[in-house]
Motif scaffolding. Structure first.
Motif, short mmCIF file in Angstrom:
data_model
loop_
_atom_site.label_atom_id
_atom_site.label_comp_id
_atom_site.label_asym_id
_atom_site.label_seq_id
_atom_site.Cartn_x
_atom_site.Cartn_y
_atom_site.Cartn_z
N UNK A 1 0.86 -1.18 0.00
CA UNK A 1 0.00 0.00 0.00
C UNK A 1 0.89 1.24 0.00
N UNK A 2 0.32 2.39 0.20
CA UNK A 2 1.09 3.63 0.11
C UNK A 2 2.07 3.83 1.26
N UNK A 3 1.98 3.02 2.31
CA UNK A 3 2.98 3.08 3.38
C UNK A 3 4.19 2.21 3.09
N UNK A 4 4.09 1.32 2.10
CA UNK A 4 5.16 0.34 1.82
C UNK A 4 6.44 1.04 1.40
N UNK A 5 7.52 0.73 2.10
CA UNK A 5 8.79 1.38 1.84
C UNK A 5 8.96 2.70 2.56
#
Length: 280
Positions: A208-212
């Motif tokens: 999702x957009x939190x990945x990394x």
């Protein structure tokens, strides 16, 4: 099914009980990860070939061929396989995909497994620094907002789905029995689901957009209980976990299917482990 038929956020009646249950679940999850021969005890990932070779942290010379995995133990070396002592030459046989056999050597467990069509050996030593230095996995505080209901849609037939792996060049193939459709912040989202560890249950791999950023870049995992009679499922993203590859390079974890890259920030569940760097 229209988007208006898809349930939304679950109403959690007692936030204190909800938080306490999450804390207990997370402690138990980390305890299994860091158990004596859990994944944090793995000291190496060794790919076998027809050429016999020594494996660091394990006795004997190891190879594989048409008859499966073979170990040739030196004089004085011994393994316990299924509780029985093994000396000299021992044929483990053909290991099924995603299967494995544990051989005991003193206080060490030697995992013999097959991943992505390749036979591997992974010694698990209780005194491995990754395990002994483990202080727990950082995570977002549990929040009922991230418990949502959705609808399971079974495919007409399971779809063989090829995904990448945390090891470059490796591929995994899973049967996807269906997908989960749900709403979050007014958006309809879909996730391809694989079979879970217990009959009827599901497992979802996603980014999702939190990945990394705050969560591990490659993947996170969410276990989903068996759908209800009407196809209703509950997705508790507070219980989104890291796979072993988030902690160690000695894992062969699958990556999510391309369609499971969510275009929203799931600010729930486990964050990037301390072992991989600072977490905001």
């Amino acid at each position: 099914m229209s988007v208006h038929d898809i349930p939304g956020t679950v109403d959690v009646r007692d936030p204190a009980v909800f938080a306490a249950e999450w804390e207990e679940w997370h402690r138990d999850k980390d305890a299994r990860l860091a158990s004596e021969h859990g994944f944090l005890a793995v000291t190496g990932l060794h790919w076998l070939s027809a050429e016999p070779r020594r494996v660091p942290g394990a006795p004997g010379s190891w190879s594989t061929g048409p008859d499966g995995v073979l170990v040739e133990l030196d004089e004085g070396e011994e393994l316990l396989v299924d509780g029985a002592p093994v000396r000299g030459r021992h044929l483990f046989g053909i290991i099924p995909e995603r299967g494995g056999v544990d051989a005991v050597w003193g206080d060490t467990v030697i995992e013999v497994a097959k991943r992505g069509g390749h036979d591997v050996v992974r010694p698990r030593h209780p005194d491995h620094p990754l395990r002994t230095g483990f202080t727990g996995t950082p995570a977002y505080a549990p929040d009922p907002r991230w418990v949502v209901t959705g609808r399971y849609e079974a495919f007409d037939a399971p779809r063989p789905t090829t995904v990448g792996a945390s090891v470059e060049g490796l591929r995994h193939v899973y049967d996807a029995p269906g997908r989960v459709v749900f709403r979050l912040d007014g958006r309809e989202l879909r996730l391809t689901a694989f079979n879970g560890s217990a009959p009827g249950t599901l497992t979802v791999l996603f980014t999702d957009e939190t990945s990394g950023v705050t969560t591990y870049a490659a993947n996170r995992h969410l276990a989903v209980a068996a759908p209800g009679p009407d196809g209703t499922v509950v997705l508790d993203f507070n219980r989104a976990t890291n796979l072993p590859c988030a902690y160690t390079d000695f894992a062969t974890c699958p990556l999510p299917p391309a369609e499971n890259r969510l275009p929203v920030a799931i600010e729930a569940g486990e964050k990037i482990p301390h072992e991989r760097g600072p977490v905001s």
